[in-house]
Design an enzyme around this catalytic site. Structure first.
Site, PDB file in Angstrom:
ATOM      1  CD  GLU A  36      -2.898  -0.928  -0.135  1.00 42.09           C
ATOM      2  OE1 GLU A  36      -3.042   0.178  -0.669  1.00 42.09           O
ATOM      3  OE2 GLU A  36      -3.398  -1.966  -0.592  1.00 42.09           O
ATOM      4  CD  GLN A  41       0.541  10.794  -4.353  1.00 38.90           C
ATOM      5  OE1 GLN A  41       0.273  11.254  -5.454  1.00 38.90           O
ATOM      6  NE2 GLN A  41       0.007  11.267  -3.259  1.00 38.90           N
ATOM      7  CG  LEU A  79       8.844   3.562  -5.998  1.00 36.83           C
ATOM      8  CD1 LEU A  79       8.608   2.767  -4.726  1.00 36.83           C
ATOM      9  CD2 LEU A  79       7.562   3.608  -6.803  1.00 36.83           C
ATOM     10  N   GLY A  80      10.044   8.204  -5.988  1.00 38.78           N
ATOM     11  CA  GLY A  80       9.658   9.548  -5.568  1.00 38.78           C
ATOM     12  C   GLY A  80       9.039   9.559  -4.174  1.00 38.78           C
ATOM     13  CE1 TYR A  81       4.454  13.415  -3.410  1.00 33.38           C
ATOM     14  CE2 TYR A  81       4.534  11.843  -5.207  1.00 33.38           C
ATOM     15  CZ  TYR A  81       4.086  13.031  -4.684  1.00 33.38           C
ATOM     16  OH  TYR A  81       3.285  13.843  -5.428  1.00 33.38           O
ATOM     17  CE1 TYR A 119      -6.677   2.802  -0.111  1.00 26.05           C
ATOM     18  CE2 TYR A 119      -4.301   3.018   0.204  1.00 26.05           C
ATOM     19  CZ  TYR A 119      -5.390   2.386  -0.386  1.00 26.05           C
ATOM     20  OH  TYR A 119      -5.193   1.324  -1.206  1.00 26.05           O
ATOM     21  CG  ASP A 137      -8.085   4.377  -3.605  1.00 28.20           C
ATOM     22  OD1 ASP A 137      -9.306   4.322  -3.905  1.00 28.20           O
ATOM     23  OD2 ASP A 137      -7.227   3.666  -4.161  1.00 28.20           O
ATOM     24  CB  CYS A 191     -15.175   3.091 -12.984  1.00 30.38           C
ATOM     25  SG  CYS A 191     -16.067   4.649 -13.046  1.00 30.38           S
ATOM     26  CB  CYS A 198     -20.114   3.334 -19.754  1.00 27.31           C
ATOM     27  SG  CYS A 198     -19.218   4.618 -18.871  1.00 27.31           S
ATOM     28  CB  THR A 302       3.528  15.523  -8.180  1.00 29.42           C
ATOM     29  OG1 THR A 302       4.009  14.195  -8.302  1.00 29.42           O
ATOM     30  CG2 THR A 302       2.027  15.550  -8.277  1.00 29.42           C
TER      31      THR A 302
END
Ligand code: SF4
Length: 354
Positions: A36, A41, A79-81, A119, A137, A191, A198, A302
């Site tokens: 998770e 992101q 992966l960033g962050y 989350y 999320d 979705c 749809c 980002t």
């Protein structure tokens, strides 16, 4: 649509369409937590190899707690962050030191851990321990907004409350774990943001967005501020086949990763004079046998756009120089092992043989 129909229909869709992903085969809270955090992101295709590498390298929370910080950051590279990796490490250490390596089992306890927000706490509590707590999320916002025609801003406090309440009503009391996985998978696969399918959707007849042609308008999200522009001038000091790098210690992007000596003017600068080097750098430049300037590198994050110029500063082998504070010379093999921002890695690959 009737609320009681929602969960069974969704779970039925999931039973037929779910992707086979490794974290779906486990109830181990440690693996669920890792997956998770990695997937925040991040798209599944990008996160999957990281998940495999992390679970191989650190098969238990004890291994992660005992990990070398630099090695962990190196594994996270790309992966960033990066605060996510630091928080993973801090939480692993805490769970090992204070809880004998056992993850808390309740949402209310999980959310107290560093780097675990609503989350992630809901995901661990429901997937690993079967607690009836709804995950919300980006996928869940989209699915609920479209099917139920909720047009509140998902970034507002009120909007968040509305979606969380709706999600809490809809979650299956019998199988919260599968329900939570199903709604996220439905948002990712059926979705999707730009091209929801749809025509083949089980909610086609009840879906408000489909009936009113609002698929592109829902969910409502307040416009983000444009990314901040930054201008980086890196000085790549080179002597005897080694390059001088430093660790980024300030509270900013790429904290704890390694980069070169950096000047950051407020506006683009075309020459060294415009950059107004400080005394330490000026002394270094005076000792250089060669200074060359790279073309511009544009690096997108980002919330930031970085325009970077690299100044390659070559100093002859026998010359005695004083490096500005924090800089240390590293060999090619050592640099390979250092955790670096992707921008620095790209520059090295384009300009050096390592
Ligand atoms: S009908 Fe379309 S918009 Fe509505 S839930 Fe299905 S895929 Fe999403």
């Amino acid at each position: 649509m009737d609320y009681p129909d929602f969960a069974p229909k969704l779970i039925d869709w999931y039973n037929h369409h779910q992707r086979d992903l490794p974290w779906r085969h486990t109830k181990n809270p440690y693996f669920i937590w890792l997956s998770e955090v990695i997937l925040q992101q991040t798209r599944v295709a990008q996160g999957l190899p990281y998940y495999v590498r992390f679970t191989e390298k650190y098969p238990t929370i004890f291994d992660l707690a005992a990990a070398d910080e630099q090695e962990l950051m190196r594994l996270w590279q790309g992966l960033g962050y990066y605060s996510r990796a630091r928080n993973l490490h801090a939480t692993a250490k805490l769970v090992v030191a204070q809880l004998d390596g056992k993850f808390p089992e309740r949402y209310a306890d999980l959310i107290k851990l560093k780097g675990i927000g609503p989350y992630t706490a809901a995901a661990i509590a429901s997937f690993a321990f079967g607690e009836r707590v709804a995950v919300v999320d980006g996928n869940v916002y989209r699915v609920l907004a479209r099917i139920f025609g909720v047009d509140q801003d998902i970034t507002s406090t009120e909007g968040k409350k509305t979606f969380q309440s709706l999600a809490n009503v809809l979650i299956s009391p019998h199988n919260p774990s599968v329900y939570n996985q199903a709604i996220m998978e439905f948002g990712a696969v059926q979705c999707s943001p730009a091209s929801p399918d749809c025509l083949l959707c089980p909610f086609q007849e009840q879906c408000v967005a489909n009936a009113t042609g609002q698929q592109n308008k829902l969910p409502v999200k307040a416009k983000k501020a444009p990314p901040r522009k930054r201008f980086f001038h890196y000085f790549v000091v080179e002597q005897n086949g080694k390059l001088a790098l430093k660790q980024r210690t300030q509270k900013d992007i790429w904290q704890e990763l390694y980069d070169f000596y950096l000047l950051e003017p407020a506006a683009p600068a075309a020459s060294l004079d415009e950059l107004d080097p400080n005394d330490a750098l000026r002394a270094l430049l005076q000792n250089a046998s060669k200074i060359s300037r790279s073309d511009g590198f544009v690096h997108l994050l980002t919330h930031q756009t970085i325009e970077a110029i690299f100044w390659r500063v070559t100093v002859e082998g026998e010359k005695e120089i004083t490096l500005p504070e924090g800089l240390v010379f590293y060999s090619a093999t050592q640099i390979e092992q250092l955790p670096k921002p992707v921008l620095i890695g790209n520059y090295l690959v384009a300009n050096y043989t390592f």
